[in-house]
Design an enzyme around this catalytic site. Sequence first.
Site, PDB file in Angstrom:
ATOM      1  CG  ASN A  17      -2.188  -0.796   0.957  1.00 40.79           C
ATOM      2  OD1 ASN A  17      -3.046  -0.363   0.205  1.00 40.79           O
ATOM      3  ND2 ASN A  17      -2.280  -1.978   1.555  1.00 40.79           N
ATOM      4  CB  ILE A  94      -2.419  -2.054  19.877  1.00 42.83           C
ATOM      5  CG1 ILE A  94      -2.734  -3.466  19.404  1.00 42.83           C
ATOM      6  CG2 ILE A  94      -3.554  -1.353  20.604  1.00 42.83           C
ATOM      7  CD1 ILE A  94      -4.151  -3.878  19.369  1.00 42.83           C
ATOM      8  CG  ASN A 109      -5.629   1.280   9.456  1.00 46.38           C
ATOM      9  OD1 ASN A 109      -4.551   0.982   8.925  1.00 46.38           O
ATOM     10  ND2 ASN A 109      -6.402   0.372  10.031  1.00 46.38           N
ATOM     11  CG  HIS A 111      -9.785  -3.378   8.549  1.00 45.38           C
ATOM     12  ND1 HIS A 111      -8.907  -3.949   9.421  1.00 45.38           N
ATOM     13  CD2 HIS A 111     -10.890  -4.163   8.533  1.00 45.38           C
ATOM     14  CE1 HIS A 111      -9.458  -5.051   9.929  1.00 45.38           C
ATOM     15  NE2 HIS A 111     -10.660  -5.196   9.407  1.00 45.38           N
ATOM     16  CB  SER A 138     -13.064   0.077   5.194  1.00 49.44           C
ATOM     17  OG  SER A 138     -14.025  -0.930   5.006  1.00 49.44           O
ATOM     18  CG  ASP A 147      -9.451  -2.453  12.563  1.00 50.94           C
ATOM     19  OD1 ASP A 147      -8.552  -1.679  12.185  1.00 50.94           O
ATOM     20  OD2 ASP A 147      -9.267  -3.667  12.751  1.00 50.94           O
TER      21      ASP A 147
HETATM   22  C1  GRF Z   1      -3.155  -4.891   4.032  1.00 52.03           C
HETATM   23  O1  GRF Z   1      -3.891  -6.042   3.921  1.00 52.03           O
HETATM   24  C2  GRF Z   1      -3.974  -3.844   4.739  1.00 52.03           C
HETATM   25  O2  GRF Z   1      -5.332  -3.937   4.472  1.00 52.03           O
HETATM   26  C3  GRF Z   1      -3.707  -4.173   6.198  1.00 52.03           C
HETATM   27  O3  GRF Z   1      -2.375  -4.578   6.233  1.00 52.03           O
HETATM   28  C4  GRF Z   1      -1.962  -5.078   4.962  1.00 52.03           C
HETATM   29  C5  GRF Z   1      -0.770  -4.283   4.545  1.00 52.03           C
HETATM   30  O4  GRF Z   1      -0.180  -4.774   3.387  1.00 52.03           O
HETATM   31  N1  GRF Z   1      -4.002  -3.037   7.036  1.00 52.03           N
HETATM   32  P1  GRF Z   1       1.011  -3.976   2.715  1.00 52.03           P
HETATM   33  O5  GRF Z   1       2.153  -3.948   3.727  1.00 52.03           O
HETATM   34  O6  GRF Z   1       0.517  -2.611   2.391  1.00 52.03           O
HETATM   35  O7  GRF Z   1       1.389  -4.760   1.499  1.00 52.03           O
END
Ligand code: GRF
Length: 321
Positions: A17, A94, A109, A111, A138, A147
């Site tokens: 991400n 956390i 964030n 999720h 989300s 979350d």
């Molecule tokens: C993703 O599945 C995201 O939804 C969750 O943690 C994971 C992160 O993956 N919060 P990356 O490190 O961005 O590949």
Amino acid sequence: MAEKARIAILISGRGSNMGALIYAAKSDDCPYEIMLVASNDPDAAGLKLAKAENIPTFAEPHKGRSREEHDQIMHEAVVDAGADYIVLAGYMRILSDSFVRKWAERMLNIHPSLLPKYKGLNTYQRAIDAGDSHSGCSVHLVTPELDDGPVLAQTEVAILPDDTADSLAERILIAEHQLYPDSLSRYVTREADPEWILAQVRQHALELDETHERASFGSPGWRVGSEKTGKYFAYFTHRLHGEAGIGLLVKTTGLDEQSALLEADPELYYLPKFYGKSGWIAVRLDTGRTDWDHIADWLAKSWRMVAPKKLVKLQQIADEF
Ligand code: GRF
């Protein structure tokens, strides 16, 4: 273009991400820039990627430190980097309440579920086991409860009959990479979004006693008093009568105050077409620097100008109390 929002990304792992956020930021019209990528794991794969893209990185292992201590170190790194927003991207920690409070409304964030469904871990298998036709991802604001913050945007992803947790996770990740840069961009530019501005005005206007909303010639307006005999104390204007921007019309004490304001701050005030002679003034809401306390004061003052005397008196007594 307006100044870009400055963000820091917190990761713990592969950082896909983070990658999506970095690549989106390469486009000239992206409204955010990345000041820092920070991790609680010095070996996080994402850190290498960020370095290769010339983004400053920071790592501080959490081992041996209290949660508060570690959060404070991360907080300082983010502040030192000059960031105004924190974007969590697979940050597997956390967070302490005090850290969350410091970044209230400035920390996002992502999720992998359609919140409020399936908070926490193992979201894919839980969605499959429940027989859901769709799962998804989300983007939400971070609040102390895990979350649980307000959802800013979601993407639905269909669950296939032969999906495993892994195959579903893979497809949801594709959706995450689209959703995160897009919703972050929209969030950091929300103050220029007419709908967001209107929502702020509405909230402040309806907080005043005995008020209700009624459109007037297509513009939202707010009245004090009963539905039948109420009087307008504010109007919202957006590209009305050929006027360019977004403004709030409020009532002054008269032409003297009106001209004093226009002279004192011509960047903020203007005479609204067709209303000016009756003592109404327009306050610009699209400067990008709106002081919402000031707007709330204007609404209250305008309310006092038109509210029935009895109501104003009651309000004064309540204020003094
Ligand atoms: C993703 O599945 C995201 O939804 C969750 O943690 C994971 C992160 O993956 N919060 P990356 O490190 O961005 O590949």
